[in-house]
Design a protein around this motif. Structure first.
Motif, PDB file in Angstrom:
ATOM      1  N   SER A   1      10.811   5.351   4.519  1.00  0.00           N
ATOM      2  CA  SER A   1      11.648   6.254   5.328  1.00  0.00           C
ATOM      3  C   SER A   1      13.065   5.708   5.428  1.00  0.00           C
ATOM      4  O   SER A   1      14.034   6.475   5.486  1.00  0.00           O
TER       5      SER A   1
ATOM      6  N   GLN B   1      10.046  12.788   8.349  1.00  0.00           N
ATOM      7  CA  GLN B   1       8.619  12.512   8.515  1.00  0.00           C
ATOM      8  C   GLN B   1       8.131  13.180   9.812  1.00  0.00           C
ATOM      9  O   GLN B   1       8.842  13.195  10.809  1.00  0.00           O
TER      10      GLN B   1
ATOM     11  N   ASP C   1      10.067  13.378   3.339  1.00  0.00           N
ATOM     12  CA  ASP C   1       9.378  12.211   3.888  1.00  0.00           C
ATOM     13  C   ASP C   1       7.970  12.604   4.324  1.00  0.00           C
ATOM     14  O   ASP C   1       7.805  13.289   5.332  1.00  0.00           O
ATOM     15  N   GLU C   2       6.977  12.192   3.559  1.00  0.00           N
ATOM     16  CA  GLU C   2       5.555  12.409   3.871  1.00  0.00           C
ATOM     17  C   GLU C   2       5.238  13.875   4.159  1.00  0.00           C
ATOM     18  O   GLU C   2       4.679  14.190   5.227  1.00  0.00           O
TER      19      GLU C   2
HETATM   20 MG   LIG Z   1       7.865   6.425   6.786  1.00  0.00          MG
END
Ligand SMILES: [Mg+2]
Ligand SMILES: Nc1ncnc2c1ncn2[C@@H]1O[C@H](COP(=O)(O)OP(=O)(O)OP(=O)(O)O)[C@@H](O)[C@H]1O
Length: 262
Positions: free
Chosen positions: A58, A100, A176-177
Motif C-alpha cells: 500500500s 484498500q 489496492d486489494e
Molecule cells: Mg496494504
C-alpha cells in the motif's frame, strides 16, 4: 526470470506510463518501508505487486498517488517528473488511486459516488462522456445509477469505486486489494473488470493478497520483499516458478488447482 532488484523486463519496449525510480519512503522516524524500490508500468498492461502483509504494497501506491512523499527517488508519469506532487496534482497528472478497503459512501447514490471522481473536471460535456464510458464498462453502475450505493453487494460497490477512479481518464489506475472481503464469484468479476479497464486503455498497478489469482490476471508481476522489488517478470513466468510458488503464492499450482481455490 530475473532474481535481482532491477526493473521488470517489458513485453514490448514502449515507454512506461508510470515509473517509480529507486524510491525510499517511510513514515515519520520509523525505519524506511521502501528501500530503493523500482517499478515500471508499461502502457496496456496490468502489473501486479505481491508480497506479505506489511511488506509495503500500500505504501508503494501511496507514493505513486502523492499521499506519501518519497524521501528519495523519482515518480514519472508518461515521462514527466511528478515527484513531490500532492494527491490532487497526481490525479490531474493521470494517477487515480482506489484505496484498500471499501470507500463508497453508502448513504449516497451510485451516481453521486461516481461523480465525486469528476470533481476536477469542469466541462459538462466531458463529464457526460465519461459517465457514458464508465456505465458501458461497468454495466451494474448504469443499472443501479439512482440507487443508494449501500444497497449494492461488496463486489458491485467495488465496481462503483473503479468507475469513480476512471472519471478523470487516468493514465494508470492504482488498485489496492480490490478483491478484499469478496466471495469467489465477486472476486472473479472484479478481476474480469480489471482486465476490461486495461483493454479500454488504462494501465493498472494492482496490489493483491490473492497473489495467484492476481498474477493470472496480470501481464507482469513483481514480488516485494525487504522494501525492494525482489523478483519481477512476466506474470506467467512467476506463476510457473516452483520456488516462488512455495514462498509467496501459498504452495504449488497443482495443489491449489485440486481445491479449485479462487
Ligand atoms: Mg496494504
Ligand atoms: N500511516 C502509517 N504510519 C506509520 N506506519 C505505517 C503507516 N502505514 C503503514 N505503516 C507501516 O508501513 C509498513 C508497510 O505497510 P503497508 O500498509 O504498506 O503494507 P502492505 O504490504 O500494504 O500490507 P497489507 O498486506 O497488510 O495491506 C508496515 O510496517 C506498517 O506498519
Amino acid at each position: 526470470m530475473a532474481s535481482e532488484p532491477t526493473p521488470q523486463s517489458t513485453p514490448e519496449a514502449a515507454e512506461p506510463l508510470l515509473v517509480l525510480d529507486d524510491i525510499q519512503a517511510g513514515y515519520g522516524r520509523a525505519a524506511m518501508v521502501l528501500r530503493g524500490l523500482t517499478i515500471e508500468v508499461p502502457p496496456g498492461t496490468v502489473v501486479c505487486l505481491v508480497g506479505p502483509n506489511g511488506a509495503g504494497k500500500s505504501t508503494v501506491l501511496k507514493v505513486a498517488s502523492g499521499l506519501l512523499k518519497p524521501r528519495t527517488g523519482r515518480v514519472l508519469v508518461a515521462g514527466r517528473d511528478v515527484t513531490g506532487q500532492g494527491p490532487q496534482q497526481m490525479l490531474t497528472s493521470g494517477l487515480a488511486h482506489v484505496l484498500q478497503g471499501h470507500s463508497v459512501f453508502r448513504e449516497m447514490t451510485v451516481a453521486e459516488n461516481v461523480l465525486l471522481g469528476a470533481y476536477t473536471l469542469r466541462d459538462k460535456a466531458r463529464i457526460d462522456e465519461r459517465v457514458a464510458f464508465v456505465q458501458e464498462l461497468f454495466p451494474i453502475v448504469g443499472e443501479r445509477w439512482k440507487q443508494l450505493a449501500g444497497l449494492l453487494s461488496g463486489g458491485q460497490q467495488k465496481q462503483v469505486e473503479f468507475a469513480r477512479s476512471l472519471m478523470v481518464d487516468p493514465e494508470v489506475v492504482l488498485l489496492d486489494e480490490p478483491s478484499m472481503g469478496l466471495d469467489p464469484k465477486a472476486t472473479a468479476t472484479v478481476f474480469e473488470q480489471v482486465t476490461r479497464m486495461r483493454d479500454a486503455g488504462t494501465a493498472v498497478l494492482l496490489v493483491e493478497q490473492n497473489a495467484r489469482r492476481a498474477l493470472e490476471t496480470a501481464d507482469l508481476g513483481c514480488v516485494l520483499d525487504l522494501g525492494r522489488v525482489h523478483i519481477s517478470g512476466p506474470a506467467s513466468e512467476l506463476l510457473a516458478d516452483p520456488q516462488l510458488s512455495e514462498l509467496y503464492l501459498g504452495g504449488r499450482p497443482a495443489a491449489r488447482a485440486e481445491t479449485g481455490g479462487a
